[in-house]
Scaffold this active site. Structure first.
Site, PDB file in Angstrom:
ATOM      1  N   ALA A   7       0.820  -1.206   0.000  1.00 20.45           N
ATOM      2  CA  ALA A   7       0.000   0.000   0.000  1.00 20.45           C
ATOM      3  C   ALA A   7       0.853   1.256   0.000  1.00 20.45           C
ATOM      4  O   ALA A   7       1.877   1.330   0.674  1.00 20.45           O
ATOM      5  CB  ALA A   7      -0.926   0.013   1.216  1.00 20.45           C
ATOM      6  N   CYS A   8       0.392   2.223  -0.774  1.00 24.96           N
ATOM      7  CA  CYS A   8       0.956   3.576  -0.728  1.00 24.96           C
ATOM      8  C   CYS A   8      -0.228   4.534  -0.774  1.00 24.96           C
ATOM      9  O   CYS A   8      -1.377   4.107  -0.737  1.00 24.96           O
ATOM     10  CB  CYS A   8       1.927   3.819  -1.875  1.00 24.96           C
ATOM     11  SG  CYS A   8       1.179   3.914  -3.502  1.00 24.96           S
ATOM     12  N   GLY A   9       0.042   5.804  -0.868  1.00 18.86           N
ATOM     13  CA  GLY A   9      -1.012   6.820  -0.808  1.00 18.86           C
ATOM     14  C   GLY A   9      -2.151   6.600  -1.789  1.00 18.86           C
ATOM     15  O   GLY A   9      -3.312   6.568  -1.404  1.00 18.86           O
TER      16      GLY A   9
END
Length: 93
Positions: A7-9
């Protein structure tokens, strides 16, 4: 088979790159795992279905599953150590 979420932004470029690198490496090692990409907003829902979480954005939240720092996969710095931790989590060590 283990499920790994990255996960990232926004769940676009950064997490896609990290997930690709992880998937490619696991495939070369003949390790059967599903690597999925999610955005940070979907993380709390998707983490319930995962065995391992590779985080790009640092967080102090404990999701109850192993958490691996994904920055090493992005930058290449200490990448071997990161893969070793990931493989140990997959193997349950």
């Amino acid at each position: 088979m283990k499920t790994i979420i990255v996960a990232c932004g926004n769940g676009v470029a950064t997490s896609q790159l990290v997930a690709y690198k992880i998937s490619r490496r696991l495939k070369k090692l003949n390790i059967d795992a599903v690597v999925e990409v999610v955005n940070h907003r979907s993380l709390s829902t998707m983490v319930k279905k995962a065995d391992i979480y590779v985080e790009i954005m640092k967080s102090d939240i404990d999701y109850g599953i192993p958490k691996i720092d994904g920055i090493c996969f992005l930058t290449g710095e200490n990448e071997q150590e990161g893969f070793k931790k990931l493989i140990n989590c997959i193997k349950g060590e």
